[in-house]
Motif scaffolding. Structure first.
Motif, mmCIF file in Angstrom:
data_model
loop_
_atom_site.group_PDB
_atom_site.id
_atom_site.type_symbol
_atom_site.label_atom_id
_atom_site.label_comp_id
_atom_site.label_asym_id
_atom_site.label_seq_id
_atom_site.Cartn_x
_atom_site.Cartn_y
_atom_site.Cartn_z
ATOM 1 N N GLU A 104 -0.277 7.126 6.727
ATOM 2 C CA GLU A 104 -1.023 6.606 7.869
ATOM 3 C C GLU A 104 -2.432 6.171 7.465
ATOM 4 O OE1 GLU A 104 -2.021 8.889 11.781
ATOM 5 O OE2 GLU A 104 0.155 8.578 11.711
ATOM 6 N N ASP A 105 -3.132 7.028 6.719
ATOM 7 C CA ASP A 105 -4.508 6.723 6.303
ATOM 8 C C ASP A 105 -4.568 5.485 5.409
ATOM 9 O OD1 ASP A 105 -5.362 8.889 7.744
ATOM 10 O OD2 ASP A 105 -5.657 10.203 6.010
ATOM 11 N N LYS A 106 -3.617 5.380 4.473
ATOM 12 C CA LYS A 106 -3.628 4.217 3.571
ATOM 13 C C LYS A 106 -3.360 2.928 4.349
ATOM 14 C CE LYS A 106 -3.499 5.779 -0.958
ATOM 15 N NZ LYS A 106 -2.801 5.941 -2.205
ATOM 16 N N LYS A 155 -4.009 2.439 7.568
ATOM 17 C CA LYS A 155 -5.201 2.191 8.392
ATOM 18 C C LYS A 155 -6.349 1.624 7.563
ATOM 19 C CE LYS A 155 -4.450 5.495 12.126
ATOM 20 N NZ LYS A 155 -4.793 6.811 12.664
ATOM 21 N N SER A 156 -6.348 1.867 6.259
ATOM 22 C CA SER A 156 -7.426 1.361 5.405
ATOM 23 C C SER A 156 -7.321 -0.148 5.187
ATOM 24 C CB SER A 156 -7.426 2.090 4.054
ATOM 25 O OG SER A 156 -6.363 1.614 3.240
ATOM 26 N N LEU A 157 -6.179 -0.749 5.508
ATOM 27 C CA LEU A 157 -6.038 -2.208 5.391
ATOM 28 C C LEU A 157 -6.845 -2.859 6.510
ATOM 29 C CD1 LEU A 157 -2.188 -2.400 4.785
ATOM 30 C CD2 LEU A 157 -3.960 -2.932 3.116
ATOM 31 N N LYS A 158 -7.707 -3.813 6.154
ATOM 32 C CA LYS A 158 -8.621 -4.364 7.163
ATOM 33 C C LYS A 158 -7.899 -5.096 8.304
ATOM 34 C CE LYS A 158 -9.918 -8.702 4.855
ATOM 35 N NZ LYS A 158 -9.195 -9.632 5.690
ATOM 36 N N ASP A 203 -4.139 -0.334 14.054
ATOM 37 C CA ASP A 203 -3.780 1.078 14.184
ATOM 38 C C ASP A 203 -2.463 1.311 13.446
ATOM 39 O OD1 ASP A 203 -4.123 3.691 14.934
ATOM 40 O OD2 ASP A 203 -3.288 3.434 16.939
ATOM 41 N N VAL A 246 0.842 -1.206 0.000
ATOM 42 C CA VAL A 246 0.000 0.000 0.000
ATOM 43 C C VAL A 246 0.880 1.260 0.000
ATOM 44 C CG1 VAL A 246 -0.476 0.410 2.474
ATOM 45 C CG2 VAL A 246 -2.221 0.870 0.804
ATOM 46 N N LYS A 304 0.466 11.799 6.750
ATOM 47 C CA LYS A 304 -0.962 11.549 6.998
ATOM 48 C C LYS A 304 -1.514 10.596 5.934
ATOM 49 C CE LYS A 304 -5.183 12.886 8.685
ATOM 50 N NZ LYS A 304 -5.640 11.536 8.900
ATOM 51 N N GLU A 305 -1.111 10.797 4.689
ATOM 52 C CA GLU A 305 -1.559 9.917 3.607
ATOM 53 C C GLU A 305 -1.069 8.487 3.842
ATOM 54 O OE1 GLU A 305 -1.307 9.370 -1.258
ATOM 55 O OE2 GLU A 305 -0.387 11.137 -0.358
#
Length: 106
Positions: free
Chosen positions: A68-70, A72-75, A79, A16, A65-66
């Motif tokens: 981190e967000d990407k 965190k989007s992994l199921k 965290d 990712v 931030k991008e």
């Protein structure tokens, strides 16, 4: 509780991360050598140690931030935290052969 395969999850995280590009260079941030470390805990918490091409990088705020967000989007990720470091400072030697080739440095 399902056991976390840290290595497998780490590989997903890296996949990712490889979808994120430096806005000034047409190479993903992993191949650029901006990712120093990806740590996955037994609780599926991910910590990424990364740098920027320079402290004055125009995406110094948004890029971590991008990332981190990407992540965190992994199921499978519970965290994620991104820590920025400038030690050691980034330099062209940290780039992969692929990135150097892409940028005509080889």
């Amino acid at each position: 509780m399902e056991e976390i395969n840290g290595q497998e999850l780490g590989e997903k995280v890296i996949r990712v991360i490889k979808t994120i590009y430096d806005p000034e260079i047409p190479v993903d941030i992993y191949e650029l050598g901006l990712i120093y470390d990806v740590m996955v805990s037994e609780e599926a918490e991910v910590k990424v140690l990364m740098t920027l091409t320079s402290p004055n990088c125009p995406v110094a705020e948004s890029l971590p931030k991008e990332v981190e967000d990407k992540i965190k989007s992994l199921k499978d990720v519970k965290d994620a935290e991104v820590e920025i470091t400038f030690d050691p400072p980034w330099n062209k030697d940290l780039m992969s052969e692929e990135a150097k080739l892409e940028l005509g440095m080889l």
